[in-house]
Design a protein around this motif. Structure first.
Motif, PDB file in Angstrom:
ATOM      1  N   SER A 142     -35.162  -7.956  36.238  1.00  0.00           N
ATOM      2  CA  SER A 142     -35.252  -9.044  35.266  1.00  0.00           C
ATOM      3  C   SER A 142     -35.297 -10.403  35.946  1.00  0.00           C
ATOM      4  N   SER A 143     -34.607 -10.525  37.082  1.00  0.00           N
ATOM      5  CA  SER A 143     -34.579 -11.811  37.790  1.00  0.00           C
ATOM      6  C   SER A 143     -35.917 -12.124  38.430  1.00  0.00           C
ATOM      7  N   GLU A 144     -36.705 -11.089  38.739  1.00  0.00           N
ATOM      8  CA  GLU A 144     -37.976 -11.296  39.432  1.00  0.00           C
ATOM      9  C   GLU A 144     -39.184 -11.159  38.505  1.00  0.00           C
ATOM     10  N   GLY A 145     -38.959 -10.719  37.281  1.00  0.00           N
ATOM     11  CA  GLY A 145     -40.068 -10.542  36.343  1.00  0.00           C
ATOM     12  C   GLY A 145     -39.533 -10.305  34.948  1.00  0.00           C
ATOM     13  N   GLU A 146     -40.142  -9.390  34.232  1.00  0.00           N
ATOM     14  CA  GLU A 146     -39.717  -9.093  32.863  1.00  0.00           C
ATOM     15  C   GLU A 146     -39.706  -7.592  32.642  1.00  0.00           C
ATOM     16  N   VAL A 147     -38.564  -7.071  32.189  1.00  0.00           N
ATOM     17  CA  VAL A 147     -38.452  -5.659  31.854  1.00  0.00           C
ATOM     18  C   VAL A 147     -38.971  -5.466  30.439  1.00  0.00           C
ATOM     19  N   ILE A 148     -40.001  -4.626  30.316  1.00  0.00           N
ATOM     20  CA  ILE A 148     -40.640  -4.417  29.009  1.00  0.00           C
ATOM     21  C   ILE A 148     -40.006  -3.248  28.269  1.00  0.00           C
ATOM     22  N   SER A 149     -39.770  -2.137  28.971  1.00  0.00           N
ATOM     23  CA  SER A 149     -39.162  -0.977  28.309  1.00  0.00           C
ATOM     24  C   SER A 149     -38.402  -0.139  29.321  1.00  0.00           C
TER      25      SER A 149
END
Length: 318
Positions: A142-149
């Protein structure tokens, strides 16, 4: 996959350019013709490589473009949305797509449209301590991008393990790729032939840093397109970590800056453009870069030589 990825990148750039000039006229017709050829080529390569769903999606997009080129349809917001959403769905395997909830599908499509790298992380944890280890992994992603699922599962042959499939959207490369596409679209609007190169897209940074530099970086690239390169040239974007600092630089091999003007570059309302255009001339941009970066303890420096080009460097503490 490199050839397919290259063609998809070209199509995304062409779509961005089409959105920027979505009106009737020679420029739009030229863009539609170019996009049609690119999609047709993608369809052939995808079919040859066995990517049936992608080839089918390209064919559907080709049909939409054909109707625009022949006047059967009108290029409006609805059609632009259809063009944008045709390919992203088929870039994802059916197994993953069908497992997503409606809001996750929406986030995935948005991320692809924004140019994010989509990747899947398969992780396995011991049942005894999976909660703590999984939380650490999710926080890092989450800190480096976006968790989608997140999709957990327990395999019968390994009852002591819990496995997770995590679908993510990339962070840093997303910002850099989006900046390149914006630069390419700006270059197309002013009729300049510019090559873009990106170094350091794989460095690991907290997402907040990428969010902080996104707008300043966009301003620097647009400035290089409009004021640096005259007709043809190259713009290089470099991101690197230097001990406890982050350094982002934008270099062009264009005309350079008059030494008499360098001290005024960051003044509010200062502009060297003779007239206002879509991407320059209002005297805003570089002053915003300086103000934003300095507010976060960083600095912006310029190195330039007439006739050889310029480098704008952003330095921020990590």
């Amino acid at each position: 996959m490199s050839d397919l990825e290259d063609k998809l990148e070209q199509i995304q750039t062409a779509l961005a350019e089409l959105r920027a000039t979505s009106s009737d006229g020679p420029a739009t017709r030229k863009q539609l013709d170019s996009l049609f050829r690119q999609v047709h080529s993608l369809k052939a390569v995808a079919a040859a490589d066995g990517f049936t769903d992608l080839s089918r999606a390209a064919h559907e997009l080709e049909n939409v473009l054909h109707s625009l080129r022949t006047g059967e349809s009108t290029l409006d917001d609805c059609v632009l949305e259809q063009l944008t959403e045709t390919l992203p769905r088929d870039l994802v395997p059916d197994e993953i797509w069908n497992s997503l909830k409606p809001h996750e599908k929406h986030v995935l499509q948005q991320s692809i449209r924004e140019g994010a790298n989509i990747f899947v992380v398969n992780a396995s944890f011991d049942v005894a301590d999976f909660d703590q280890e999984f939380r650490k992994l999710k926080e890092k992603l989450s800190s480096e991008g976006e968790v989608i699922s997140v999709a957990p599962r327990v395999e019968s042959e390994r009852p002591d393990k819990i496995e997770f499939r995590i679908l993510c959207a990339g962070g840093g490369s997303n910002v850099l790729q989006r900046t390149v596409r914006a630069g390419q679209a700006a270059a197309a609007r002013v009729g300049k032939d510019i090559e873009f190169e990106v170094n350091g897209a794989d460095i690991s940074l907290d997402k907040s840093f990428w969010q902080l530099i996104a707008d300043p970086l966009l301003h620097l690239v647009r400035n290089a397109v409009n004021h640096g390169i005259e007709h043809r040239g190259k713009i290089t974007i470099t991101a690197e970590k230097l001990s406890d600092q982050l350094k982002i630089s934008v270099t062009d091999d264009g005309r350079g800056i008059d030494p008499k003007l360098i001290s005024r570059i960051f003044e509010p309302d200062f502009s060297t453009a003779s007239e206002v255009s879509e991407i320059a001339g209002r005297g805003v941009g570089l002053d915003i870069v300086k103000t934003t970066i300095e507010q976060h303890g960083g600095s912006v420096k310029i190195q330039s030589e007439l006739g050889k080009g310029s480098t704008f460097s952003i330095t921020l503490p990590l």
